[in-house]
Write an enzyme that holds these catalytic residues in place. Sequence first.
Site, mmCIF file in Angstrom:
data_model
loop_
_atom_site.group_PDB
_atom_site.id
_atom_site.type_symbol
_atom_site.label_atom_id
_atom_site.label_comp_id
_atom_site.label_asym_id
_atom_site.label_seq_id
_atom_site.Cartn_x
_atom_site.Cartn_y
_atom_site.Cartn_z
ATOM 1 N N THR A 157 36.797 -130.283 21.583
ATOM 2 C CA THR A 157 35.644 -129.711 20.828
ATOM 3 C C THR A 157 34.850 -129.661 22.228
ATOM 4 O O THR A 157 35.179 -129.565 23.229
ATOM 5 C CB THR A 157 35.022 -131.045 20.181
ATOM 6 O OG1 THR A 157 33.672 -130.447 19.534
ATOM 7 C CG2 THR A 157 34.766 -132.190 20.666
ATOM 8 N N LYS A 203 36.602 -125.812 24.449
ATOM 9 C CA LYS A 203 37.413 -125.122 23.772
ATOM 10 C C LYS A 203 37.828 -123.704 24.550
ATOM 11 O O LYS A 203 39.037 -123.259 24.205
ATOM 12 C CB LYS A 203 36.699 -124.376 22.621
ATOM 13 C CG LYS A 203 36.409 -125.636 21.559
ATOM 14 C CD LYS A 203 36.077 -125.090 20.103
ATOM 15 C CE LYS A 203 35.604 -126.117 19.311
ATOM 16 N NZ LYS A 203 34.912 -125.835 17.970
ATOM 17 N N GLY A 216 24.190 -115.220 16.717
ATOM 18 C CA GLY A 216 24.504 -116.094 17.915
ATOM 19 C C GLY A 216 25.633 -115.309 18.487
ATOM 20 O O GLY A 216 26.206 -114.355 17.875
ATOM 21 N N ALA A 217 25.864 -115.573 19.714
ATOM 22 C CA ALA A 217 27.242 -114.804 20.482
ATOM 23 C C ALA A 217 27.913 -115.738 21.197
ATOM 24 O O ALA A 217 28.327 -115.111 22.241
ATOM 25 C CB ALA A 217 26.509 -113.701 21.246
ATOM 26 N N GLY A 218 27.908 -116.860 20.857
ATOM 27 C CA GLY A 218 28.610 -117.739 21.729
ATOM 28 C C GLY A 218 30.032 -118.044 21.104
ATOM 29 O O GLY A 218 30.360 -117.217 20.499
ATOM 30 N N GLY A 219 30.663 -119.074 21.378
ATOM 31 C CA GLY A 219 32.099 -119.387 20.964
ATOM 32 C C GLY A 219 32.140 -119.362 19.827
ATOM 33 O O GLY A 219 33.204 -118.722 18.863
ATOM 34 N N GLY A 277 28.426 -125.965 7.166
ATOM 35 C CA GLY A 277 29.853 -126.184 7.684
ATOM 36 C C GLY A 277 30.637 -127.117 7.486
ATOM 37 O O GLY A 277 31.568 -127.324 8.030
ATOM 38 N N TYR A 288 26.681 -128.764 10.023
ATOM 39 C CA TYR A 288 26.839 -129.541 9.137
ATOM 40 C C TYR A 288 25.716 -130.748 9.113
ATOM 41 O O TYR A 288 26.020 -131.550 8.085
ATOM 42 C CB TYR A 288 28.344 -129.841 8.813
ATOM 43 C CG TYR A 288 28.997 -130.688 10.011
ATOM 44 C CD1 TYR A 288 28.809 -131.993 10.007
ATOM 45 C CD2 TYR A 288 29.540 -129.831 10.708
ATOM 46 C CE1 TYR A 288 29.496 -132.575 11.039
ATOM 47 C CE2 TYR A 288 30.210 -130.456 11.964
ATOM 48 C CZ TYR A 288 30.096 -131.850 12.055
ATOM 49 O OH TYR A 288 30.762 -132.404 13.183
HETATM 50 P P1 ATR Z 1 29.119 -122.359 20.483
HETATM 51 O O1 ATR Z 1 30.123 -122.608 21.163
HETATM 52 O O2 ATR Z 1 28.606 -123.707 19.489
HETATM 53 O O3 ATR Z 1 28.941 -121.049 19.819
HETATM 54 P P2 ATR Z 1 27.540 -121.544 22.822
HETATM 55 O O4 ATR Z 1 28.554 -120.671 23.263
HETATM 56 O O5 ATR Z 1 26.745 -122.463 23.883
HETATM 57 O O6 ATR Z 1 27.802 -122.643 21.781
HETATM 58 O O7 ATR Z 1 26.395 -120.702 21.983
HETATM 59 C C1 ATR Z 1 25.142 -121.156 21.633
HETATM 60 C C2 ATR Z 1 24.654 -119.871 20.792
HETATM 61 O O8 ATR Z 1 23.109 -120.434 20.258
HETATM 62 C C3 ATR Z 1 24.152 -118.692 21.711
HETATM 63 O O9 ATR Z 1 24.243 -117.293 20.978
HETATM 64 C C4 ATR Z 1 22.857 -119.071 22.127
HETATM 65 O O10 ATR Z 1 21.851 -118.059 22.262
HETATM 66 P P3 ATR Z 1 21.902 -117.270 23.974
HETATM 67 O O11 ATR Z 1 23.204 -116.284 23.967
HETATM 68 O O12 ATR Z 1 20.662 -116.151 23.875
HETATM 69 O O13 ATR Z 1 21.631 -118.353 24.803
HETATM 70 C C5 ATR Z 1 22.206 -119.505 20.679
HETATM 71 N N1 ATR Z 1 21.067 -120.360 20.947
HETATM 72 C C6 ATR Z 1 20.915 -121.669 21.496
HETATM 73 N N2 ATR Z 1 19.587 -122.098 21.473
HETATM 74 C C7 ATR Z 1 18.734 -121.011 21.141
HETATM 75 C C8 ATR Z 1 17.576 -121.173 20.876
HETATM 76 N N3 ATR Z 1 16.423 -121.864 20.884
HETATM 77 N N4 ATR Z 1 16.885 -119.724 20.070
HETATM 78 C C9 ATR Z 1 17.758 -118.799 19.734
HETATM 79 N N5 ATR Z 1 19.135 -118.863 20.062
HETATM 80 C C10 ATR Z 1 19.752 -119.977 20.773
#
Ligand code: ATR
Length: 295
Positions: free
Chosen positions: A67, A71, A131-134, A256, A235
Site C-alpha cells: 500500500t 505501490k 486526480g493524476a496520481g497512482g 470505494g 472509503y
Molecule cells: P494516490 O496514489 O492515492 O493516487 P498520489 O499519487 O499522491 O496518491 O496522488 C494524489 C492526487 O491527489 C494528485 O492528483 C494530487 O494533485 P497534484 O498532482 O496537483 O498534487 C491530488 N491532490 C492532493 N491534495 C490535493 C488538494 N489539496 N487539492 C487538489 N488536489 C490534490
Amino acid sequence: MHEIGGNTRVLGVIGNPVRHTMSPKIHNFLTERLGQDMVYLPFEVHGDVIQAVGGAYELGIVGMNVTVPYKSAVMEAVSETDAEACRIGAVNTLVRTDTGYKGYNTDVIGLRRELQEAGVTLAGEQVVILGAGGAARATAMMCAADGVSTLCILNRNREKAEELAAAVRACMLQKDTASGMYIQALGLEEYEQLQGKEHIVFQCTSVGLSPWEDEAVIEARTFYQKLKCAVDLIYTPRQTKFMKLAEHEGVRAMNGSKMLVYQAIASYELWNGMTIPEQIVNELLGYLTEEGLIG
Ligand code: ATR
C-alpha cells in the site's frame, strides 16, 4: 482464532502508515472461515522497501499486499510483473514464486467488480477522472481498456494530468485498442469545458479523506449537474463531501469500500489458487458492515 504453529503460512501488508489498515480483518476472517492455516499481519516499513521485500522473501513470506507509498517502488523488487500491473505502473499484490515475487494489481479488479455489481458499465461512456496520481492512473488505464468514449483527466497540477493522458495514449497505441477514444487533460478549475451532462466521474485524489472530510476538489454545483454517476475511491468517511455534493444534485454516488473488499478477495484468490464462494463473500461483507468498517 486458529492455532498458529510451525507450518502456518505468513502473509501481510507492507506500507507506511499501515496501522489504520482493514486488510488483516478481511484476510484473517477469510482464513478462519475457509479453515486455512494462514495468518495475515501489518508490516510498517520505515527503511528501504526493496530490502524489506528481499527480507520477506528470505523469511518465507508467502504473499503480501503493498500500500501507500510503495505501490510503484516495489516494482523494482519483483522478479516478474503481470501485464495489467505493468500498464498501470503499480503493484498492490506480491505472490511468491520460485524465483522471487510476482507483482499484480488487484485494485482495478476490485473497482471493476464494484462497478459491475452496481450495474455501471464503462463502454461508450464519457468519463471524468479527478486526480493524476497512482489511483487516477489505475482508473484511467481501466477506462481505456474498457472502451470509454471520452476520458477527461482533471488535476490541480495540469502538467501531471497531461502526462497521464500521454501515458494512456501511448498504452492504447501499444495495444492498438480503443483508438476512437478522445482524451483530454485539464486543470481542476477548467471543469466548465466538459461537454454533455452524463459523465461518470471517479474521484481519485486524497481530498475528502478523513480528517479532511469537509473538502472536495470541486465544489461548484454546475460541475455536479454534468454527472450521472459519482464514484469516490475514498472509503473513510463512508460518505465524502464529493459524494454529498453529487447526491445533492440527484446524482448516484458510491464510495470505494466495496473496491477495497474485492481487491482483497482477488489477492486472497491469487495466493491460494482458489475462487472464494459467493456465500463467503457475502458473509465477509456482512461482518465488515457489522463492525462499522464499510457501508
Ligand atoms: P494516490 O496514489 O492515492 O493516487 P498520489 O499519487 O499522491 O496518491 O496522488 C494524489 C492526487 O491527489 C494528485 O492528483 C494530487 O494533485 P497534484 O498532482 O496537483 O498534487 C491530488 N491532490 C492532493 N491534495 C490535493 C488538494 N489539496 N487539492 C487538489 N488536489 C490534490
